[in-house]
Design a protein around this motif. Structure first.
Motif, PDB file in Angstrom:
ATOM      1  N   MET A 178      54.287 -26.773 144.315  1.00  0.00           N
ATOM      2  CA  MET A 178      53.191 -27.646 144.680  1.00  0.00           C
ATOM      3  C   MET A 178      53.372 -29.045 144.079  1.00  0.00           C
ATOM      4  SD  MET A 178      49.904 -25.069 144.567  1.00  0.00           S
ATOM      5  CE  MET A 178      48.744 -26.392 144.623  1.00  0.00           C
ATOM      6  N   ALA A 179      53.928 -29.107 142.863  1.00  0.00           N
ATOM      7  CA  ALA A 179      54.155 -30.405 142.227  1.00  0.00           C
ATOM      8  C   ALA A 179      55.144 -31.221 143.052  1.00  0.00           C
ATOM      9  CB  ALA A 179      54.678 -30.217 140.801  1.00  0.00           C
ATOM     10  N   LYS A 180      56.209 -30.568 143.490  1.00  0.00           N
ATOM     11  CA  LYS A 180      57.217 -31.254 144.300  1.00  0.00           C
ATOM     12  C   LYS A 180      56.622 -31.705 145.634  1.00  0.00           C
ATOM     13  CE  LYS A 180      61.975 -31.033 145.664  1.00  0.00           C
ATOM     14  NZ  LYS A 180      63.243 -30.366 145.578  1.00  0.00           N
ATOM     15  N   GLU A 181      55.802 -30.862 146.238  1.00  0.00           N
ATOM     16  CA  GLU A 181      55.157 -31.207 147.513  1.00  0.00           C
ATOM     17  C   GLU A 181      54.218 -32.409 147.344  1.00  0.00           C
ATOM     18  OE1 GLU A 181      52.121 -29.216 150.756  1.00  0.00           O
ATOM     19  OE2 GLU A 181      53.273 -27.903 149.439  1.00  0.00           O
ATOM     20  N   CYS A 182      53.490 -32.444 146.250  1.00  0.00           N
ATOM     21  CA  CYS A 182      52.582 -33.566 145.978  1.00  0.00           C
ATOM     22  C   CYS A 182      53.370 -34.864 145.842  1.00  0.00           C
ATOM     23  CB  CYS A 182      51.790 -33.292 144.705  1.00  0.00           C
ATOM     24  SG  CYS A 182      50.657 -34.622 144.249  1.00  0.00           S
ATOM     25  N   LEU A 183      54.448 -34.847 145.081  1.00  0.00           N
ATOM     26  CA  LEU A 183      55.276 -36.047 144.915  1.00  0.00           C
ATOM     27  C   LEU A 183      55.962 -36.413 146.223  1.00  0.00           C
ATOM     28  CD1 LEU A 183      56.633 -35.155 141.410  1.00  0.00           C
ATOM     29  CD2 LEU A 183      55.352 -37.228 141.978  1.00  0.00           C
ATOM     30  N   GLU A 184      56.382 -35.418 146.993  1.00  0.00           N
ATOM     31  CA  GLU A 184      57.011 -35.676 148.288  1.00  0.00           C
ATOM     32  C   GLU A 184      56.044 -36.401 149.218  1.00  0.00           C
ATOM     33  OE1 GLU A 184      59.671 -36.097 151.160  1.00  0.00           O
ATOM     34  OE2 GLU A 184      60.208 -35.200 149.238  1.00  0.00           O
ATOM     35  N   LEU A 187      55.656 -46.410 133.138  1.00  0.00           N
ATOM     36  CA  LEU A 187      56.104 -47.245 134.256  1.00  0.00           C
ATOM     37  C   LEU A 187      55.489 -48.640 134.208  1.00  0.00           C
ATOM     38  CD1 LEU A 187      55.800 -44.495 136.980  1.00  0.00           C
ATOM     39  CD2 LEU A 187      57.901 -45.357 135.949  1.00  0.00           C
ATOM     40  N   SER A 188      54.964 -49.058 133.078  1.00  0.00           N
ATOM     41  CA  SER A 188      54.286 -50.355 133.006  1.00  0.00           C
ATOM     42  C   SER A 188      55.217 -51.501 132.634  1.00  0.00           C
ATOM     43  CB  SER A 188      53.121 -50.286 132.017  1.00  0.00           C
ATOM     44  OG  SER A 188      53.605 -50.003 130.728  1.00  0.00           O
ATOM     45  N   ASP A 189      56.459 -51.221 132.274  1.00  0.00           N
ATOM     46  CA  ASP A 189      57.413 -52.259 131.893  1.00  0.00           C
ATOM     47  C   ASP A 189      57.952 -52.940 133.146  1.00  0.00           C
ATOM     48  OD1 ASP A 189      59.387 -53.866 130.885  1.00  0.00           O
ATOM     49  OD2 ASP A 189      60.627 -52.244 130.109  1.00  0.00           O
ATOM     50  N   THR A 190      57.225 -53.950 133.629  1.00  0.00           N
ATOM     51  CA  THR A 190      57.581 -54.572 134.900  1.00  0.00           C
ATOM     52  C   THR A 190      58.912 -55.302 134.852  1.00  0.00           C
ATOM     53  OG1 THR A 190      56.256 -56.505 134.347  1.00  0.00           O
ATOM     54  CG2 THR A 190      55.197 -54.810 135.678  1.00  0.00           C
ATOM     55  N   TYR A 205      49.672 -35.190 140.833  1.00  0.00           N
ATOM     56  CA  TYR A 205      48.920 -36.224 141.547  1.00  0.00           C
ATOM     57  C   TYR A 205      48.880 -37.515 140.733  1.00  0.00           C
ATOM     58  CZ  TYR A 205      45.151 -38.835 143.676  1.00  0.00           C
ATOM     59  OH  TYR A 205      44.420 -39.841 144.253  1.00  0.00           O
ATOM     60  N   ILE A 206      48.607 -37.410 139.445  1.00  0.00           N
ATOM     61  CA  ILE A 206      48.551 -38.586 138.580  1.00  0.00           C
ATOM     62  C   ILE A 206      49.907 -39.289 138.567  1.00  0.00           C
ATOM     63  CG2 ILE A 206      48.320 -39.337 136.170  1.00  0.00           C
ATOM     64  CD1 ILE A 206      46.155 -37.087 135.921  1.00  0.00           C
ATOM     65  N   LEU A 207      50.974 -38.514 138.431  1.00  0.00           N
ATOM     66  CA  LEU A 207      52.315 -39.102 138.443  1.00  0.00           C
ATOM     67  C   LEU A 207      52.618 -39.745 139.784  1.00  0.00           C
ATOM     68  CD1 LEU A 207      55.033 -39.672 137.119  1.00  0.00           C
ATOM     69  CD2 LEU A 207      55.791 -37.429 137.937  1.00  0.00           C
ATOM     70  N   SER A 208      52.234 -39.081 140.875  1.00  0.00           N
ATOM     71  CA  SER A 208      52.525 -39.646 142.203  1.00  0.00           C
ATOM     72  C   SER A 208      51.837 -41.000 142.372  1.00  0.00           C
ATOM     73  CB  SER A 208      52.118 -38.681 143.320  1.00  0.00           C
ATOM     74  OG  SER A 208      50.710 -38.600 143.457  1.00  0.00           O
ATOM     75  N   GLU A 254      62.855 -42.734 139.760  1.00  0.00           N
ATOM     76  CA  GLU A 254      63.519 -41.452 140.048  1.00  0.00           C
ATOM     77  C   GLU A 254      63.745 -40.658 138.764  1.00  0.00           C
ATOM     78  OE1 GLU A 254      64.245 -40.041 142.987  1.00  0.00           O
ATOM     79  OE2 GLU A 254      63.407 -41.766 144.048  1.00  0.00           O
ATOM     80  N   GLU A 255      64.141 -41.360 137.697  1.00  0.00           N
ATOM     81  CA  GLU A 255      64.347 -40.723 136.399  1.00  0.00           C
ATOM     82  C   GLU A 255      63.071 -40.033 135.913  1.00  0.00           C
ATOM     83  OE1 GLU A 255      65.584 -42.954 132.665  1.00  0.00           O
ATOM     84  OE2 GLU A 255      67.005 -43.717 134.151  1.00  0.00           O
ATOM     85  N   VAL A 256      61.961 -40.751 135.998  1.00  0.00           N
ATOM     86  CA  VAL A 256      60.675 -40.212 135.548  1.00  0.00           C
ATOM     87  C   VAL A 256      60.284 -38.994 136.394  1.00  0.00           C
ATOM     88  CG1 VAL A 256      58.200 -40.712 135.347  1.00  0.00           C
ATOM     89  CG2 VAL A 256      59.872 -42.397 134.572  1.00  0.00           C
ATOM     90  N   ILE A 257      60.432 -39.107 137.711  1.00  0.00           N
ATOM     91  CA  ILE A 257      60.088 -37.985 138.598  1.00  0.00           C
ATOM     92  C   ILE A 257      60.966 -36.774 138.287  1.00  0.00           C
ATOM     93  CG2 ILE A 257      60.177 -37.167 140.989  1.00  0.00           C
ATOM     94  CD1 ILE A 257      59.280 -40.017 141.809  1.00  0.00           C
ATOM     95  N   ASN A 258      62.257 -36.995 138.149  1.00  0.00           N
ATOM     96  CA  ASN A 258      63.168 -35.883 137.875  1.00  0.00           C
ATOM     97  C   ASN A 258      62.861 -35.220 136.538  1.00  0.00           C
ATOM     98  OD1 ASN A 258      64.489 -36.135 140.324  1.00  0.00           O
ATOM     99  ND2 ASN A 258      65.987 -37.566 139.511  1.00  0.00           N
ATOM    100  N   GLN A 259      62.520 -36.031 135.523  1.00  0.00           N
ATOM    101  CA  GLN A 259      62.157 -35.461 134.226  1.00  0.00           C
ATOM    102  C   GLN A 259      60.880 -34.639 134.335  1.00  0.00           C
ATOM    103  OE1 GLN A 259      63.994 -35.599 131.223  1.00  0.00           O
ATOM    104  NE2 GLN A 259      62.545 -33.944 130.827  1.00  0.00           N
TER     105      GLN A 259
END
Length: 154
Positions: free
Chosen positions: A1-7, A39-42, A78-81, A51-56
């Protein structure tokens, strides 16, 4: 479900956005409105970092170590997405300066995801993204709004 949410919430929106960029170039007033910590370091933010953050996250999810690794305990996918979508919008705003690209948090809206416990009705929640989509040319881009106010990505 986590992968589906991010997808759905990140990769789906990313593919759709990239598909529409060529069409947006024909517009006299192109707009994209996308409805936060690591992800705030613009300055150093890249798609590779996203991608690194998602994969981790997905690795930690599979290992059942989300809590131990400091990920949110509720609705973490959801929060990460949403966080990676906000980060991606900043990258796209830099990459496409002729298009106004902003993120918005419409507030706690009564929807299925909030189990209809939100403070604002859906019609009220829709006002802020519509306002951004209709803002005048040469308005700011690459920003994050909470309802009507510019906010930090942190």
């Amino acid at each position: 479900m986590a992968k589906e949410c991010l997808e759905t919430n990140y990769y789906g929106v990313k593919r759709m956005t990239e598909a529409f960029f060529p069409l947006l170039q024909y517009s006299k007033s192109p707009r994209i409105v996308c409805a936060k910590g690591v992800l705030s370091d613009t300055e150093h933010l890249t798609e590779e970092k996203i991608e690194e953050v998602i994969n981790q996250y997905l690795k930690d999810f599979k290992e059942d170590s989300l809590q131990a690794k400091g990920w949110p305990s509720l609705m973490s996918a959801y929060i990460l997405s949403q966080a990676v979508m906000n980060a991606y919008s900043r990258i796209m705003a830099k990459k496409h300066p002729s298009i106004q690209i902003n993120c918005i948090c419409p507030g706690y809206v009564k929807t299925d995801i909030s189990y209809n416990r939100g403070v604002f009705p859906a019609e009220e929640g829709a006002k802020s993204p519509v306002r951004l989509a209709l803002q005048p040319d040469n308005s700011p881009s690459g920003l994050f709004f909470v309802r009507k106010e510019v906010s930090s990505f942190k």
